[in-house]
Design a protein around this motif. Structure first.
Motif, PDB file in Angstrom:
ATOM      1  N   ILE A  52       0.841  -1.200   0.000  1.00 14.19           N
ATOM      2  CA  ILE A  52       0.000   0.000   0.000  1.00 14.19           C
ATOM      3  C   ILE A  52       0.876   1.250   0.000  1.00 14.19           C
ATOM      4  N   GLU A  53       1.886   1.278   0.856  1.00 17.94           N
ATOM      5  CA  GLU A  53       2.792   2.434   0.909  1.00 17.94           C
ATOM      6  C   GLU A  53       3.500   2.643  -0.425  1.00 17.94           C
ATOM      7  N   LEU A  54       3.994   1.554  -1.000  1.00 20.66           N
ATOM      8  CA  LEU A  54       4.700   1.654  -2.275  1.00 20.66           C
ATOM      9  C   LEU A  54       3.772   2.112  -3.401  1.00 20.66           C
ATOM     10  N   LYS A  55       2.552   1.610  -3.403  1.00 20.80           N
ATOM     11  CA  LYS A  55       1.597   2.016  -4.435  1.00 20.80           C
ATOM     12  C   LYS A  55       1.290   3.507  -4.351  1.00 20.80           C
ATOM     13  N   LYS A  56       1.132   4.021  -3.147  1.00 19.62           N
ATOM     14  CA  LYS A  56       0.865   5.454  -2.984  1.00 19.62           C
ATOM     15  C   LYS A  56       1.987   6.283  -3.586  1.00 19.62           C
ATOM     16  N   VAL A  57       3.205   5.912  -3.279  1.00 20.67           N
ATOM     17  CA  VAL A  57       4.359   6.657  -3.786  1.00 20.67           C
ATOM     18  C   VAL A  57       4.455   6.515  -5.301  1.00 20.67           C
ATOM     19  N   LEU A  58       4.256   5.309  -5.809  1.00 22.86           N
ATOM     20  CA  LEU A  58       4.373   5.096  -7.254  1.00 22.86           C
ATOM     21  C   LEU A  58       3.255   5.789  -8.028  1.00 22.86           C
ATOM     22  N   TYR A  59       2.029   5.820  -7.477  1.00 27.19           N
ATOM     23  CA  TYR A  59       0.947   6.559  -8.139  1.00 27.19           C
ATOM     24  C   TYR A  59       1.302   8.035  -8.227  1.00 27.19           C
ATOM     25  N   PHE A  60       1.836   8.582  -7.150  1.00 29.60           N
ATOM     26  CA  PHE A  60       2.273   9.972  -7.149  1.00 29.60           C
ATOM     27  C   PHE A  60       3.355  10.178  -8.204  1.00 29.60           C
ATOM     28  N   TYR A  61       4.296   9.262  -8.253  1.00 30.05           N
ATOM     29  CA  TYR A  61       5.402   9.350  -9.204  1.00 30.05           C
ATOM     30  C   TYR A  61       4.890   9.290 -10.641  1.00 30.05           C
ATOM     31  N   PHE A  62       3.969   8.357 -10.915  1.00 27.54           N
ATOM     32  CA  PHE A  62       3.390   8.245 -12.257  1.00 27.54           C
ATOM     33  C   PHE A  62       2.664   9.524 -12.654  1.00 27.54           C
ATOM     34  N   PHE A  63       1.944  10.096 -11.702  1.00 31.60           N
ATOM     35  CA  PHE A  63       1.130  11.272 -11.983  1.00 31.60           C
ATOM     36  C   PHE A  63       1.999  12.492 -12.277  1.00 31.60           C
ATOM     37  N   TYR A  64       3.047  12.702 -11.506  1.00 34.13           N
ATOM     38  CA  TYR A  64       3.866  13.899 -11.656  1.00 34.13           C
ATOM     39  C   TYR A  64       5.049  13.733 -12.609  1.00 34.13           C
ATOM     40  N   PHE A  65       5.416  12.496 -12.899  1.00 31.12           N
ATOM     41  CA  PHE A  65       6.538  12.250 -13.802  1.00 31.12           C
ATOM     42  C   PHE A  65       6.141  11.203 -14.840  1.00 31.12           C
ATOM     43  N   PRO A  66       5.201  11.534 -15.713  1.00 33.61           N
ATOM     44  CA  PRO A  66       4.656  10.523 -16.641  1.00 33.61           C
ATOM     45  C   PRO A  66       5.669   9.923 -17.598  1.00 33.61           C
ATOM     46  N   LEU A  67       6.694  10.638 -17.991  1.00 31.34           N
ATOM     47  CA  LEU A  67       7.685  10.066 -18.905  1.00 31.34           C
ATOM     48  C   LEU A  67       8.494   8.963 -18.236  1.00 31.34           C
ATOM     49  N   SER A  68       8.662   9.058 -16.938  1.00 26.83           N
ATOM     50  CA  SER A  68       9.396   8.033 -16.198  1.00 26.83           C
ATOM     51  C   SER A  68       8.557   6.786 -15.968  1.00 26.83           C
ATOM     52  N   SER A  69       7.244   6.900 -16.152  1.00 27.76           N
ATOM     53  CA  SER A  69       6.368   5.764 -15.879  1.00 27.76           C
ATOM     54  C   SER A  69       6.629   4.601 -16.819  1.00 27.76           C
ATOM     55  N   VAL A  70       7.068   4.868 -18.027  1.00 26.76           N
ATOM     56  CA  VAL A  70       7.397   3.794 -18.962  1.00 26.76           C
ATOM     57  C   VAL A  70       8.536   2.953 -18.396  1.00 26.76           C
ATOM     58  N   PHE A  71       9.532   3.606 -17.840  1.00 21.30           N
ATOM     59  CA  PHE A  71      10.649   2.901 -17.226  1.00 21.30           C
ATOM     60  C   PHE A  71      10.162   2.034 -16.067  1.00 21.30           C
ATOM     61  N   LEU A  72       9.293   2.572 -15.213  1.00 22.05           N
ATOM     62  CA  LEU A  72       8.783   1.818 -14.067  1.00 22.05           C
ATOM     63  C   LEU A  72       7.972   0.614 -14.526  1.00 22.05           C
ATOM     64  N   LEU A  73       7.181   0.774 -15.581  1.00 24.72           N
ATOM     65  CA  LEU A  73       6.401  -0.349 -16.079  1.00 24.72           C
ATOM     66  C   LEU A  73       7.314  -1.477 -16.530  1.00 24.72           C
ATOM     67  N   VAL A  74       8.397  -1.150 -17.154  1.00 24.33           N
ATOM     68  CA  VAL A  74       9.345  -2.167 -17.605  1.00 24.33           C
ATOM     69  C   VAL A  74      10.000  -2.844 -16.403  1.00 24.33           C
ATOM     70  N   VAL A  75      10.411  -2.062 -15.406  1.00 22.52           N
ATOM     71  CA  VAL A  75      11.093  -2.609 -14.233  1.00 22.52           C
ATOM     72  C   VAL A  75      10.165  -3.514 -13.428  1.00 22.52           C
ATOM     73  N   PHE A  76       8.918  -3.081 -13.198  1.00 23.81           N
ATOM     74  CA  PHE A  76       8.025  -3.829 -12.318  1.00 23.81           C
ATOM     75  C   PHE A  76       7.204  -4.887 -13.032  1.00 23.81           C
ATOM     76  N   SER A  77       7.341  -5.007 -14.337  1.00 26.93           N
ATOM     77  CA  SER A  77       6.593  -6.032 -15.052  1.00 26.93           C
ATOM     78  C   SER A  77       7.298  -7.381 -15.018  1.00 26.93           C
ATOM     79  N   VAL A  78       8.531  -7.394 -14.547  1.00 30.70           N
ATOM     80  CA  VAL A  78       9.318  -8.637 -14.508  1.00 30.70           C
ATOM     81  C   VAL A  78       8.779  -9.583 -13.480  1.00 30.70           C
TER      82      VAL A  78
END
Length: 78
Positions: A52-78
């Motif tokens: 839950i804590e990690l999701k909150k931070v990552l949602y914030f990160y996705f929302f404010y840094f959308p270009l970085s979200s592609v990188f996160l999707l690749v990292v966390f899809s493994v």
């Protein structure tokens, strides 16, 4: 990823340890419970709270840094 590492460092020690044993070391909930002398339900709950804590931070990160979200999707899809 720095955002994840910083979030983990701010967690209570036992929650962080349980999460790291589960996700980074690959231990089962039963193995963690035996190793730390706690119930499996405690392990489940601590992992749940950590996620839950990690999701909150990552949602914030996705929302404010959308270009970085592609990188996160690749990292966390493994």
């Amino acid at each position: 990823l720095l955002v994840v590492r910083l979030t983990l460092e701010k967690m209570p020690e036992r929650r962080r340890l349980i999460f790291e044993l589960s996700r980074f070391k690959g231990l089962s909930y039963k193995e963690i419970a035996e190793k730390l002398n706690v119930s499996i339900r405690t392990v489940e709950h601590q992992v749940y709270l950590a996620l839950i804590e990690l999701k909150k931070v990552l949602y914030f990160y996705f929302f404010y840094f959308p270009l970085s979200s592609v990188f996160l999707l690749v990292v966390f899809s493994v």
